[in-house]
Design a protein around this motif. Structure first.
Motif, PDB file in Angstrom:
ATOM      1  N   MET A   1      -9.318   4.215 -10.103  1.00  0.00           N
ATOM      2  CA  MET A   1      -8.659   5.266  -9.322  1.00  0.00           C
ATOM      3  C   MET A   1      -7.579   5.908 -10.186  1.00  0.00           C
ATOM      4  O   MET A   1      -6.458   5.402 -10.268  1.00  0.00           O
TER       5      MET A   1
ATOM      6  N   ALA B   1      -5.922   8.530  -9.626  1.00  0.00           N
ATOM      7  CA  ALA B   1      -4.868   9.151  -8.825  1.00  0.00           C
ATOM      8  C   ALA B   1      -4.895   8.569  -7.416  1.00  0.00           C
ATOM      9  O   ALA B   1      -5.888   7.950  -6.996  1.00  0.00           O
ATOM     10  N   ARG B   2      -3.784   8.777  -6.713  1.00  0.00           N
ATOM     11  CA  ARG B   2      -3.684   8.296  -5.337  1.00  0.00           C
ATOM     12  C   ARG B   2      -4.501   9.181  -4.410  1.00  0.00           C
ATOM     13  O   ARG B   2      -4.659  10.382  -4.618  1.00  0.00           O
ATOM     14  N   CYS B   3      -5.007   8.577  -3.344  1.00  0.00           N
ATOM     15  CA  CYS B   3      -5.682   9.299  -2.283  1.00  0.00           C
ATOM     16  C   CYS B   3      -4.702   9.509  -1.130  1.00  0.00           C
ATOM     17  O   CYS B   3      -3.639   8.886  -1.101  1.00  0.00           O
TER      18      CYS B   3
ATOM     19  N   ARG C   1       3.110   0.984  -3.638  1.00  0.00           N
ATOM     20  CA  ARG C   1       2.451   0.953  -4.943  1.00  0.00           C
ATOM     21  C   ARG C   1       1.129   1.719  -4.906  1.00  0.00           C
ATOM     22  O   ARG C   1       1.122   2.927  -4.993  1.00  0.00           O
ATOM     23  N   SER C   2      -0.020   1.045  -4.722  1.00  0.00           N
ATOM     24  CA  SER C   2      -1.305   1.746  -4.751  1.00  0.00           C
ATOM     25  C   SER C   2      -2.339   0.927  -4.013  1.00  0.00           C
ATOM     26  O   SER C   2      -2.130  -0.252  -3.692  1.00  0.00           O
ATOM     27  N   LEU C   3      -3.491   1.568  -3.751  1.00  0.00           N
ATOM     28  CA  LEU C   3      -4.586   0.867  -3.077  1.00  0.00           C
ATOM     29  C   LEU C   3      -5.123  -0.292  -3.914  1.00  0.00           C
ATOM     30  O   LEU C   3      -5.362  -1.372  -3.360  1.00  0.00           O
TER      31      LEU C   3
ATOM     32  N   GLU D   1      -6.424   5.840   2.274  1.00  0.00           N
ATOM     33  CA  GLU D   1      -6.177   4.523   1.682  1.00  0.00           C
ATOM     34  C   GLU D   1      -6.008   3.459   2.761  1.00  0.00           C
ATOM     35  O   GLU D   1      -6.471   2.320   2.597  1.00  0.00           O
TER      36      GLU D   1
ATOM     37  N   ASP E   1      -3.528  -2.233  -5.974  1.00  0.00           N
ATOM     38  CA  ASP E   1      -2.562  -3.332  -5.861  1.00  0.00           C
ATOM     39  C   ASP E   1      -2.648  -3.995  -4.501  1.00  0.00           C
ATOM     40  O   ASP E   1      -2.584  -5.229  -4.389  1.00  0.00           O
TER      41      ASP E   1
ATOM     42  N   LEU F   1       0.828  -1.199   0.000  1.00  0.00           N
ATOM     43  CA  LEU F   1       0.000   0.000   0.000  1.00  0.00           C
ATOM     44  C   LEU F   1       0.865   1.253   0.000  1.00  0.00           C
ATOM     45  O   LEU F   1       0.551   2.246  -0.667  1.00  0.00           O
TER      46      LEU F   1
END
Length: 422
Positions: free
Chosen positions: A325, A327-329, A302-304, A334, A306, A299
């Motif tokens: 998504m 963009a990232r939050c 990488r990203s939510l 997250e 993933d 988390l």
């Protein structure tokens, strides 16, 4: 630029769309008027009950009936607040006063009584108009289809001021029906606004009430956030104390035993060292698991989506992740979403009896929407010790919302909405 002079036959698309919008607005207004008719009938009954209680006060027995009458007024007013909130800005009801003296002196109660009398008269009349106009229009528009089968005394238009004897008269009645449809389209929204106006004016809270409620809500969510933080610290402490610490103590004991056995029996010392190495590896594995439960590396790195994909891959129930998504939050948002999904998938694996699950994540309008759905037997209870209370506390600490739908027989749907500022 060349503009074509040839216009397509029929109505322009813009005009068609405008008529469609007006038709939908009129239908919504009729629904509003008929809904107001229901609360107007309740207001009429409550008005009669309050009048009876007030009259009985002259005999000395009305003071026993008056509290129940005022409670009926508050119940009908709250029902109207809920109805109006579905059609516009939310109207928050005041806190209920304690005791008859407090009720009689409460400004909100006096406003509710004024609204009730007004709505019992004006709201009832407008509601009846909203209910009868569509019926009259439908009666007249379709009149040529059945007028010949009616007896002569029944062959009249909805307005009832002439009897139809021939086809031209039946067509004229149909024209009246079309005119009534036009009246509905033009006048129904204004009638609905007029019906709602007393409620908007008299049932709305005093200025500053929203701020007071917001402060109370923030106080409650702050307390929930602190409780969630303390609960998380206790979980980490319990995991370290019951798992990792015991493994490390075992390693220490085994190393001491190996040191004592090294001089007298090297083979036994080697076996003890092997056990100590196994215990150290298990302690390291448990420590990594505790760290991942606080903030998973996938988390952070990488990203939510993933992280949720990795979470779904480890779920015993087949799970599919759909993410939108761009963009990232924020990291805290997250992490809360990840925790909610992890807890939900754990509940699905342990309690639901589901054959498959689905996780959907999307960002829209500055909100992060997370939905977890399974096809299990349902019946999930937030107060049943399934971790849903912890999810709600974490979500509300971010000014988010949690919705749970789990009827007996399933399916179960958990929806989490978190402000993400994107």
């Amino acid at each position: 630029m060349v503009v074509s002079q040839d216009r397509p036959a029929g109505m322009r698309p813009g005009r068609r769309q405008g008529l469609a919008v007006r038709a939908r607005t009129a239908l919504d207004a009729l629904e509003h008027l008929i809904g107001g008719l229901g609360t107007a009938l309740l207001a009429l009954l409550a008005t009669l009950w309050l009048a009876l209680a007030a009259a009985a006060c002259l005999l000395g027995v009305g003071f026993v009936l008056l509290p129940s009458a005022l409670h009926a007024v508050r119940a009908v007013a709250d029902r109207e607040r809920g109805r109006l909130s579905r059609w516009g800005p939310e109207i928050v009801g005041p806190a209920p006063p304690d005791g008859l003296r407090a009720m009689l002196g409460d400004r909100a109660v006096r406003h509710e009584v004024r609204w009730m009398v007004t709505h019992a008269l004006l709201g009832l009349f407008l509601g009846l108009v909203g209910a009868t106009l569509p019926l009259s229009a439908a009666h007249d528009v379709t009149f040529p289809l059945y007028w010949s089968a009616l007896p002569e005394s029944g062959s009249t238009s909805s307005v009832g001021w002439w009897t139809v004897h021939d086809w031209p008269g039946a067509v004229a009645v149909s024209g009246i029906g079309v005119a009534l449809v036009g009246v509905i389209v033009l006048c129904a929204p204004a009638l609905a606004r007029l019906q709602a106006w007393p409620g908007r004016r008299l049932l709305s809270p005093d200025p500053g009430t929203d701020l007071v409620l917001r402060v109370a809500e923030l106080t409650a969510t702050r307390a929930a956030a602190l409780d969630a933080h303390v609960t998380e610290l206790r979980r980490v402490e319990r995991a370290l104390h019951d798992g990792t610490q015991n493994r490390i103590v075992a390693v220490t004991v085994l190393l001491g035993a190996a040191r004592r056995a090294l001089a007298r029996d090297p083979e036994e010392a080697a076996a003890v060292l092997d056990r100590a190495q196994d215990a150290a590896e298990q302690a390291l594995t448990e420590l990594r698991a505790v760290v991942r439960s606080i903030l998973p590396p996938v988390l952070a790195d990488r990203s939510l989506p993933d992280a949720l994909t990795a979470l779904a891959a480890g779920c015993p129930v087949p799970c599919r992740v759909d993410a939108d998504m761009p963009a990232r939050c924020p990291a805290a948002v997250e992490a809360t979403a990840y925790f909610a999904v992890a807890e939900a998938l754990t509940n699905i694996a342990r309690h639901s009896g589901a054959s498959e699950a689905r996780v959907a994540v999307r960002v829209a309008g500055g909100l992060l929407h997370v939905e977890v759905r399974d096809d299990g037997h349902g019946g999930a209870d937030e107060h049943g010790g399934t971790g849903l209370t912890g999810i709600r506390r974490r979500v509300e600490a971010h000014d988010g919302t949690l919705e749970l739908a789990s009827p007996p027989g399933g399916p179960t749907t958990l929806k989490v909405t978190l402000p993400c500022g994107s």
